[in-house]
Design a protein around this motif. Structure first.
Motif, PDB file in Angstrom:
ATOM      1  N   TYR A 579     -32.736  -5.798  -5.269  1.00  0.00           N
ATOM      2  CA  TYR A 579     -31.834  -6.942  -5.347  1.00  0.00           C
ATOM      3  C   TYR A 579     -31.209  -7.356  -4.012  1.00  0.00           C
ATOM      4  CZ  TYR A 579     -32.016  -5.128 -10.126  1.00  0.00           C
ATOM      5  OH  TYR A 579     -32.430  -4.647 -11.330  1.00  0.00           O
ATOM      6  N   PHE A 607     -22.960  -8.659  -3.572  1.00  0.00           N
ATOM      7  CA  PHE A 607     -22.660  -9.271  -4.857  1.00  0.00           C
ATOM      8  C   PHE A 607     -21.155  -9.209  -5.077  1.00  0.00           C
ATOM      9  CE2 PHE A 607     -23.525  -4.816  -5.588  1.00  0.00           C
ATOM     10  CZ  PHE A 607     -22.491  -4.398  -6.418  1.00  0.00           C
ATOM     11  N   ASP A 608     -20.716  -9.969  -6.064  1.00  0.00           N
ATOM     12  CA  ASP A 608     -19.298  -9.962  -6.422  1.00  0.00           C
ATOM     13  C   ASP A 608     -19.046  -8.709  -7.260  1.00  0.00           C
ATOM     14  OD1 ASP A 608     -16.743 -10.300  -7.272  1.00  0.00           O
ATOM     15  OD2 ASP A 608     -16.985 -12.407  -7.845  1.00  0.00           O
ATOM     16  N   GLU A 612     -20.212  -8.285 -11.251  1.00  0.00           N
ATOM     17  CA  GLU A 612     -21.587  -7.864 -11.455  1.00  0.00           C
ATOM     18  C   GLU A 612     -21.758  -6.343 -11.440  1.00  0.00           C
ATOM     19  OE1 GLU A 612     -24.267  -9.905  -8.867  1.00  0.00           O
ATOM     20  OE2 GLU A 612     -23.099 -11.742  -8.887  1.00  0.00           O
ATOM     21  N   SER A 636     -18.768  -4.171  -2.199  1.00  0.00           N
ATOM     22  CA  SER A 636     -19.773  -5.204  -1.920  1.00  0.00           C
ATOM     23  C   SER A 636     -19.128  -6.581  -1.991  1.00  0.00           C
ATOM     24  CB  SER A 636     -20.929  -5.102  -2.919  1.00  0.00           C
ATOM     25  OG  SER A 636     -21.926  -6.054  -2.633  1.00  0.00           O
ATOM     26  N   LYS A 638     -20.460 -10.881  -1.417  1.00  0.00           N
ATOM     27  CA  LYS A 638     -21.626 -11.741  -1.219  1.00  0.00           C
ATOM     28  C   LYS A 638     -21.808 -12.051   0.266  1.00  0.00           C
ATOM     29  CE  LYS A 638     -21.894 -13.867  -5.777  1.00  0.00           C
ATOM     30  NZ  LYS A 638     -21.957 -15.133  -6.558  1.00  0.00           N
ATOM     31  N   THR A 642     -23.832  -4.057   0.822  1.00  0.00           N
ATOM     32  CA  THR A 642     -23.265  -3.157  -0.192  1.00  0.00           C
ATOM     33  C   THR A 642     -23.128  -1.754   0.389  1.00  0.00           C
ATOM     34  OG1 THR A 642     -24.305  -4.423  -1.961  1.00  0.00           O
ATOM     35  CG2 THR A 642     -23.583  -2.184  -2.499  1.00  0.00           C
TER      36      THR A 642
END
Length: 651
Positions: A579, A607-608, A612, A636, A638, A642
């Motif tokens: 991802y 990612f948020d 998520e 993490s 956006k 991460t």
């Protein structure tokens, strides 16, 4: 009475009587100012004895002043008397060396000047000194000397003190019948001469020995009488002692809650009135036993700490240590503190062996024989008219004594041999038990390992071969289905890839099952292999794996713990591959103090984290971290990549 002092009329008093007694003391000191040398020094001696138990610094100052005056004015009787009392001061204060020095100096002064009344007191006090140090042989020798000297130079009214002290030595040695014999003789003398201050002492001691013999009804009755007579005579030291002994009777009857208030009152009373505080160790031991009996382990352990502080104040209490160490061991065992319990138990055995050795018992028996022979010789001198008949009687009695001693020695030797044999047998049984336990543990581990090997073989041979067959079948289907839709071909490819991944995970599981322990070296190799495969599959991504040099590569985890660490890293790297769209993935392992820190970092799209984090992958990571009793943090945003960090505490 333990220590002897001529013309001593003071007794320990309660708080309400303290002012009255102080007035008497002040009056005596005023009389001393105008009295002649002899009377003045006798008053100093009496007042000092009172201050020993109520104002020790003042007692010491007054005694030194009196000794200096006695020497300057050549009053040897008062000098010997005051030096003897100074010895009592140091003995009560716990300075054994100084006490012995002054007692021996007083003995030399009294014998050189032929003061038999002081000599007999000093000899008794030397006996008390050795008794307090646990030297029973020396103590008994001095008490027999004092009894013999008193019988020679005085009436039998004072015999009760020496008979009582001899009985106490036998009592300490566990020779209950002999102790009762001497305590009953002492009581007879004291009742015949109406010694109201000494009668409760004998009653208390008789009660103690009746309890030891298991005659609890008689013991309770005698001890209640001792408490009443001691209170009437205002002998508070004996009063608290009898109260403690009555508590012991209740404890023997399994009534600890009735005993506890008696013990607590005795300890508090001695401390408040400064009466025979040394005796509090025995009371404290009984109180610990009572709380153990009620299941109040925390209170018992707190009292053990109090007892240790008490022993620092009175380090020479050898004879009282045994019961304290024994009850301290029980308290620690009840609290599952096995190491501390064993340590106290060993200390109890050492204290017991040092006091109740065979050599001590034989020496004490010889001392009593020597005293009895001397007593018989005195009787023969008084009845020379029947010399021939008495000589025959003495021979018969001596034969009986020697025969009894011989039998006692034989029985003691047999008992000693039996004890050693039983001790050796117990050690052998203990070693056999330990060996059986170790063998059973090894056998269990071997069976467990065999079971693991069998399961891993089954997984490899059965499930592994079946998964390989599935991959082969899918590949055949793909080859044969040339006209299949693109969607169908992709699904078959996904199934083949999933099955291949399952085979890899199965191999990891089999690897973990075949190990009892997994080291950091094992994990390093396994993680490196995994990252190498990931690098081959994703050449565009730069992978790195670093493990800090300070980490001990031989540090081990259980197979389950090691597999959880590996799976967390594997899951985090797979998530980055699937991802993150990252160009760099780093795995770092470090250690700070006793905590391992593992990080999986990528520079992907991120990612948020608040929206998520509900997927199975991240949930699995958190679950495995909880199983390791560790903490996991996932950071993490956006476009910022991460960072998955988790910690594992060193076991």
């Amino acid at each position: 009475m333990k220590y002897l002092l001529p013309l001593m009329l003071f007794v320990m008093v309660s708080t309400s009587q303290a002012q009255s007694v102080q007035k008497q003391i002040d009056s005596l000191l005023q009389v001393a100012e105008a009295a002649n040398d002899s009377v003045r020094l006798r008053i100093f001696n009496k007042v000092s004895f009172y201050y020993i138990f109520n104002d020790p610094p003042r007692a010491k100052a007054l005694l030194n002043k009196g000794i200096e005056e006695a020497r300057e004015r050549s009053v040897p009787f008062s000098e010997a008397e005051l030096v003897n009392t100074l010895g009592i001061y140091y003995d009560v204060s716990g300075d054994a060396n100084a006490a012995k020095q002054y007692f021996e100096e007083a003995l030399q002064l009294s014998t050189a000047n032929e003061f038999p009344t002081i000599t007999v007191m000093v000899i008794n006090n030397l006996g008390m000194f050795h008794w307090n140090k646990g030297n029973y042989e020396e103590a008994l020798d001095y008490f027999f000397q004092a009894l013999k000297m008193n019988q020679k130079n005085s009436t039998d009214s004072a015999d009760g003190t020496y008979l009582n002290n001899i009985g106490l030595i036998y009592q300490e040695m566990g020779m209950t019948d002999r102790a009762l014999e001497y305590h009953e003789k002492a009581l007879e003398v004291r009742e015949r001469h109406n010694k109201i201050n000494e009668i409760p002492i004998s009653l208390s001691n008789i009660g103690i020995n009746l309890r030891v013999k298991g005659k609890l009804d008689e013991a309770e009755s005698v001890l209640k009488r001792a408490i009443e007579t001691a209170k009437f005579a205002e002998e508070y030291g004996v009063y608290y002692s009898a109260m403690q002994n009555l508590g012991n009777v209740y404890l023997d009857r399994n009534r600890p809650r009735a005993a506890i208030p008696l013990y607590e009152e005795a300890i508090e009373g001695r401390n408040q009135m400064n009466i025979e505080r040394r005796a509090n160790l025995g009371t404290l031991s009984s109180l610990i036993r009572a709380y153990n009996a009620t299941g109040n382990t925390n209170k018992a352990l707190a009292l053990v700490e109090t007892g240790e502080t008490f022993l620092e104040e009175f380090p020479d209490l050898k004879n009282a240590n045994i019961e304290f160490y024994k009850e301290a061991a029980v308290s620690n065992f009840n609290a599952n503190r096995i190491t501390e319990g064993n340590a106290y138990f060993d200390r109890a055995l050492i204290a017991k062996d040092s006091i109740f050795s065979k050599d001590n018992a034989e020496k004490i028996a010889a001392l009593e024989t020597r005293f009895n022979v001397a007593e018989k010789e005195r009787d023969l001198a008084e009845t020379r008219a029947n010399l021939a008949e008495r000589e025959l009687e003495v021979k018969q009695k001596n034969n009986m004594i020697y025969g009894s001693l011989g039998l006692a020695l034989v029985l003691a030797l047999l008992g000693y041999l039996f004890y050693n044999q039983q001790k050796l047998k117990n050690r052998q049984l203990q070693k056999e038990s330990e060996l059986k336990t170790a063998l059973a543990k090894i056998e269990t581990q071997n069976r467990l390992q065999e079971q693991r090997l069998r399961i891993s073989r089954d997984l490899h041979d059965n499930i592994g071969s079946q998964l390989t067959f599935i991959i082969s079948s899918i590949d055949s289907l793909q080859f044969g289905m040339k006209k299949a839709t693109k969607s169908t071909v992709e699904k078959l490819g996904n199934i083949s890839a999933f099955t291949s991944q399952t085979i890899y995970e199965l191999r990891d599981t089999i690897w973990a099952m075949n190990k009892n322990d997994i080291t950091w070296e094992d994990l390093e190799v396994r993680i490196s292999n995994f990252i190498d495969k990931a690098r081959t599959a994703s050449e565009a991504i730069n992978f790195s794996f670093e493990i800090a040099s300070e980490i001990d590569k031989e540090y081990t985890y259980s197979s389950v713990q090691g597999m959880n660490i590996y799976r967390i890293i594997q899951e985090a790297v797979n998530n980055a591959l699937k991802y993150a769209e990252a160009s760099e993935v780093r795995v770092e392992v470090a250690k700070v103090n006793s905590v391992f820190h593992i990080q999986i970092i990528d520079n992907g799209v991120g990612f948020d984290s608040e929206q998520e984090m509900k997927g199975n992958g991240l949930s699995n990571i958190k679950k495995r971290a909880r199983d390791l009793e560790g903490d996991v943090v996932i950071v993490s945003e956006k476009g910022e990549g991460t960072n998955i960090r988790f910690t594992v505490q060193e076991q």
